[in-house]
Design an enzyme around this catalytic site. Structure first.
Site, PDB file in Angstrom:
ATOM      1  N   LYS A 147       1.045  -1.290  -0.193  1.00  0.00           N
ATOM      2  CA  LYS A 147       0.177  -0.094   0.176  1.00  0.00           C
ATOM      3  C   LYS A 147       1.098   1.170   0.017  1.00  0.00           C
ATOM      4  O   LYS A 147       2.381   1.639   0.801  1.00  0.00           O
ATOM      5  CB  LYS A 147      -1.000  -0.202   1.093  1.00  0.00           C
TER       6      LYS A 147
ATOM      7  N   SER B  72      -9.717   2.561   2.929  1.00  0.00           N
ATOM      8  CA  SER B  72      -8.694   3.039   1.749  1.00  0.00           C
ATOM      9  C   SER B  72      -8.102   1.648   1.155  1.00  0.00           C
ATOM     10  O   SER B  72      -7.294   2.576  -0.155  1.00  0.00           O
ATOM     11  CB  SER B  72      -8.070   4.155   2.566  1.00  0.00           C
TER      12      SER B  72
ATOM     13  N   SER C  35     -10.410   0.288   7.034  1.00  0.00           N
ATOM     14  CA  SER C  35     -10.109   0.384   5.813  1.00  0.00           C
ATOM     15  C   SER C  35      -8.969  -0.351   5.437  1.00  0.00           C
ATOM     16  O   SER C  35      -8.487  -0.751   3.944  1.00  0.00           O
ATOM     17  CB  SER C  35      -8.757   1.655   5.528  1.00  0.00           C
TER      18      SER C  35
END
Length: 494
Positions: free
Chosen positions: A79, A160, A184
């Protein structure tokens, strides 16, 4: 042999160890998959050389008879919230566009030390602020899933960590890192039919992770199934002296301890998680989950978490308040974007840089956070929200007197269409209604696929555990996983 990209972490690790295939074969297959799937916009940066270098190290170690590292031969996605040395790390923002760290986050370094290679940096909501991956400066991620009713509207992969969830579901990587502030990891896992665990706050170091809300942010793994998450979490977790919130504890052997029997366990069903207008399919899946844990030997009891209804408002005071403080460091002076209009003074440069560099959702949260921290409103908002947070944690403490784990839905709906909720921040925030309470309490929680809705889209079940009881959470999710037998994957259209 099945296509290598259909294999998860455990299968790849074991296949490399026994010589079924080489680590280089694995890295090459996933590098090719990433290169062909640009339509999904899951990767912001591709790093095929990193994955191949780690694969060569694994193949060389096997050839010389060395003991292979725990993740030798396993390529993963990272990420973009994690700083990676020599590789752009932007938190999917304009203000950090072009920023290339000279250091490695602790979590990513732990993974490289375990033998993993990096396929690339994954797209996300800007500064981890969002529930649909639509706030990224570099464009939204598209879920690989499609509705089976003929609707062609592209779907949100959740947020997210939407790049992570989309890439795993699309077989672009066997696993990825995520971060979870209010859901998330778990919500995007639910939206895309994969597994994801938020460990106890402090299990994984936050050092080198771009900060959103420091008292809530926690790194965790996302993968195809429960076992793969356990393997990844073992590599990611551990004490880090550079992080003052890091727990000074040994890392348990979660994979070796996996046990799908829930005999002797009591699973709590919080009555407050039945929200107004919850789709019947979510309720039905929850009831099915209850039957599955009973079948695994658990006793099911109803519990009460009376302050649940205040969790979302408290979260959306605390998280923006901490964000407004954390994001004050982006001022155009030391790194990242600098917007310096002709004749501008220092304050005008700050304003111009932040106006240009932050997206609309980030600005919204900074404004909210600054407001609730201001002298006239600190006690009325932030202090009260902090008290509510303490009450929510106390609710969980009371619940543990009558149960060992909690079972809830992960999200109040299946994946929605991109753009469907972007004009209504409150509707977007409600996606976190089931995930926020455990985040406020710092508890481990995991989403595991439970089935499909009438449109053929994944739905997830969430297990919440006591602090430090990742093993119990993983075991309960394994019991659900075995009974759900969720093997559906999106058909490749990208």
């Amino acid at each position: 042999m099945a296509d290598i990209t259909d294999l998860g972490v455990a299968a790849i690790r074991d296949g490399v160890r026994d010589g079924t295939f080489s680590a280089t074969d694995v890295a090459t297959a996933f590098n090719d998959a990433v290169a062909k799937a640009k339509t999904l916009n899951a990767f912001l940066v591709e790093t095929p050389d990193h994955a191949l270098a780690a694969a060569k190290a694994a193949d060389d170690a096997r050839a010389t008879g060395e003991t292979l590292k725990p993740l030798a031969g396993v390529p993963i996605g990272m990420k973009d919230l994690f700083c990676t040395k020599g590789v752009a790390s932007t938190a999917a923002s304009h203000i950090l566009e072009g920023f290339t760290p000279e250091y490695e986050s602790t979590v990513s370094q732990n993974l490289w030390d375990a033998g993993a290679g990096m396929l690339g940096k994954l797209n996300m909501d800007q500064f981890a602020m969002g529930s649909s991956n639509e706030t990224s400066y570099f464009g939204n991620v598209i879920s690989p899933w499609k509705r089976n009713d003929g609707g062609n509207a592209p779907l949100a992969p959740g947020g997210s960590s939407g790049g992570s969830s989309a890439a795993i579901a699309a077989r672009l990587c066997p696993a990825a890192t995520g971060t979870d502030t209010g859901g998330s990891i778990r919500q995007p896992a639910s939206f895309t039919g994969i597994a994801g665990i938020k460990p106890t706050y402090g299990r994984c170091s936050r050092w080198g992770v771009v900060a959103f809300s420091s008292s809530l942010d926690q790194a965790g793994p996302m993968a195809r199934d429960v076992r793969d998450c356990a393997i990844m979490l073992e590599a990611m977790a551990g004490f880090d002296a550079k992080d003052a919130t890091s727990l000074q504890l040994d890392v348990p052997k979660w994979e070796a301890g996996l046990n799908a029997s829930l005999a002797g366990k009591r699973i709590g069903i919080p009555k407050e998680y039945r929200v107004d207008n919850m789709p019947a399919e979510i309720e039905a899946l929850w009831q099915q989950g209850i039957e599955w844990v009973k079948d695994a030997g658990a006793e099911v009891v109803e519990v009460s978490l009376p302050h649940t209804k205040y969790a979302l408002p408290a979260y959306y005071i605390i998280a923006p308040a901490e964000a407004s403080s954390n994001l004050a460091r982006y001022d155009g002076v030391r790194y990242g974007l600098r917007d310096l209009p002709d004749g501008a003074n220092l304050q005008e440069m700050y304003a111009a840089t932040r106006a240009e560099g932050f997206g609309a959702e980030v600005k919204r949260r900074i404004l909210i956070g600054t407001y609730v921290l201001s002298a006239g409103f600190y006690d009325a908002y932030f202090t009260q929200a902090s008290k509510v947070r303490a009450l929510i944690a106390r609710d969980f403490d009371e619940a543990w007197k009558s149960c060992d784990l909690l079972l809830t839905p992960t999200a109040p709906s299946a994946a929605f269409a991109l753009g469907e909720k972007s004009a209504d921040p409150i509707a977007m925030y409600l996606n976190d209604v089931f995930t926020v309470p455990s985040s406020l309490a710092g508890l481990p929680a995991m989403s595991v696929p439970g089935g499909l809705d009438r449109d053929g889209l994944p739905l997830g079940l969430q297990v919440i555990g006591k602090a430090l009881d990742e093993q119990g959470v993983l075991d309960a999710c394994l019991a659900i996983e075995e009974r759900a037998a969720f093997v559906t994957r999106p058909e490749a259209w990208w």
